[in-house]
Scaffold this motif. Structure first.
Motif, PDB file in Angstrom:
ATOM      1  N   UNK A 101       0.824  -0.810  -0.014  1.00 29.56           N
ATOM      2  CA  UNK A 101       0.032  -0.165   0.253  1.00 29.56           C
ATOM      3  C   UNK A 101       0.884   1.309  -0.345  1.00 29.56           C
ATOM      4  N   UNK A 102       1.024   2.074  -1.258  1.00 24.13           N
ATOM      5  CA  UNK A 102       1.589   3.152  -1.269  1.00 24.13           C
ATOM      6  C   UNK A 102       1.245   4.618  -0.499  1.00 24.13           C
ATOM      7  N   UNK A 103       1.866   4.675   0.278  1.00 22.15           N
ATOM      8  CA  UNK A 103       1.774   5.491   1.110  1.00 22.15           C
ATOM      9  C   UNK A 103       2.143   6.434   1.908  1.00 22.15           C
ATOM     10  N   UNK A 104       2.555   8.109   1.577  1.00 20.61           N
ATOM     11  CA  UNK A 104       3.965   8.893   2.508  1.00 20.61           C
ATOM     12  C   UNK A 104       3.421   9.479   3.516  1.00 20.61           C
ATOM     13  N   UNK A 105       4.458  10.105   3.930  1.00 21.13           N
ATOM     14  CA  UNK A 105       3.991  10.718   5.767  1.00 21.13           C
ATOM     15  C   UNK A 105       4.862  12.187   5.220  1.00 21.13           C
ATOM     16  N   UNK A 106       4.161  12.719   6.013  1.00 23.27           N
ATOM     17  CA  UNK A 106       4.364  14.974   5.354  1.00 23.27           C
ATOM     18  C   UNK A 106       5.585  15.241   5.738  1.00 23.27           C
ATOM     19  N   UNK A 107       6.047  15.621   5.042  1.00 24.25           N
ATOM     20  CA  UNK A 107       7.431  16.413   4.997  1.00 24.25           C
ATOM     21  C   UNK A 107       6.970  16.422   6.478  1.00 24.25           C
ATOM     22  N   UNK A 108       8.837  16.991   7.008  1.00 22.33           N
ATOM     23  CA  UNK A 108       8.990  17.804   8.587  1.00 22.33           C
ATOM     24  C   UNK A 108       8.014  17.380   9.389  1.00 22.33           C
ATOM     25  N   UNK A 109       7.861  15.878   9.575  1.00 27.50           N
ATOM     26  CA  UNK A 109       6.502  15.011  10.928  1.00 27.50           C
ATOM     27  C   UNK A 109       7.756  15.023  11.973  1.00 27.50           C
ATOM     28  N   UNK A 110       6.413  14.749  12.640  1.00 26.99           N
ATOM     29  CA  UNK A 110       7.790  14.153  13.986  1.00 26.99           C
ATOM     30  C   UNK A 110       7.865  12.706  13.893  1.00 26.99           C
ATOM     31  N   UNK A 111       7.841  11.973  13.449  1.00 23.52           N
ATOM     32  CA  UNK A 111       7.621  10.243  13.375  1.00 23.52           C
ATOM     33  C   UNK A 111       7.586   9.591  14.645  1.00 23.52           C
ATOM     34  N   UNK A 112       7.800  10.383  15.945  1.00 19.78           N
ATOM     35  CA  UNK A 112       7.768   9.380  17.872  1.00 19.78           C
ATOM     36  C   UNK A 112       6.503   9.995  17.734  1.00 19.78           C
ATOM     37  N   UNK A 113       5.737  10.777  17.186  1.00 17.79           N
ATOM     38  CA  UNK A 113       4.198  11.102  17.539  1.00 17.79           C
ATOM     39  C   UNK A 113       2.946  11.423  16.776  1.00 17.79           C
ATOM     40  N   UNK A 114       3.401  10.443  15.176  1.00 15.09           N
ATOM     41  CA  UNK A 114       2.734  10.613  14.029  1.00 15.09           C
ATOM     42  C   UNK A 114       1.567  10.188  14.233  1.00 15.09           C
ATOM     43  N   UNK A 115       0.716  10.564  14.031  1.00 16.40           N
ATOM     44  CA  UNK A 115      -0.361   9.910  13.372  1.00 16.40           C
ATOM     45  C   UNK A 115      -1.731  10.176  11.934  1.00 16.40           C
TER      46      UNK A 115
END
Length: 218
Positions: A101-115
């Motif tokens: 499943x292709x999906x990306x994280x918004x640039x600059x997101x804090x991966x320790x608290x990502x939602x």
């Protein structure tokens, strides 16, 4: 997570259960894809945490020992869990992937608290995105299973569902063909801007020429 089992105990229990389920389903040609949930959508209730990283789930799916039990790869969760493209190039892991499943994280997101709100509206919104790199690496490694596009619910909030589905379908075709959708859009935008600048310059030149003619006649 678990309130009574340590990580190792829970790991062995889940490993055994998945192996048994896989054995029961194998004669029917059914595959099982184990997915990683690394995001913090809900705080684990138990004292002992379980699989929350790419490395941990790789170890789990590789040690189950059933050909029909593998990894259901969500690229967004993979990044949040510290996963890399290089890990996906591993032939043994590639052979274990049941779907992508292709999906990306918004640039600059804090991966320790990502939602879930930190999921980009569309995958491959940025040039050379993780989704594009992952798909390219997997296809080159011989992956030929299902591949879909994951989006945020906000993608459909404007009511143009058919249009969005068309965009997603086109984007997926480009990714599978090894073409970066974001790079294609960026090139098209640059070409359009250059054309507009050229038209503006031509218009300015035409205006200057007209003024010169008018001055000469005067």
């Amino acid at each position: 997570s678990s309130g009574t089992l340590t990580f190792q105990e829970n790991f062995e229990q889940q490993q055994s259960r998945l192996r048994e389920i896989g054995e029961a389903l194998e004669p029917h040609g059914i595959k099982i894809g184990v997915s990683l949930q690394a995001s913090t959508g809900k705080e684990p209730e138990g004292e002992y945490k379980f699989v929350q990283s790419a490395d941990e789930i790789i170890t789990l799916v590789k040690t189950i020992g059933q050909d029909n039990v593998g990894l259901a790869l969500d690229c967004w969760e993979w990044v949040v869990g510290g996963g890399t493209v290089d890990q996906l190039k591993d032939q043994d892991l590639c052979n274990k992937i049941t779907e992508v499943r292709l999906a990306d994280v918004v640039a600059g997101s804090d991966l320790s608290s990502v939602t879930k709100n930190d999921r980009t509206k569309l995958p491959a919104d940025e040039v050379n995105s993780f989704s594009f790199q992952a798909a390219k690496a997997l296809i080159e490694a011989g992956y030929s299973g299902p591949m879909s596009v994951g989006t945020s619910l906000s993608t459909f909030s404007d009511g143009s569902r058919d249009k969005i589905v068309g965009v997603l379908s086109k984007q997926l075709d480009q990714i599978i063909a090894g073409e970066d959708p974001a790079a294609i859009l960026a090139a098209a935008a640059a070409a359009a801007e250059a054309a507009a600048d050229g038209e503006a310059e031509d218009g300015e030149q035409a205006s200057t020429d007209a003024e010169a003619v008018a001055t000469a006649k005067g």
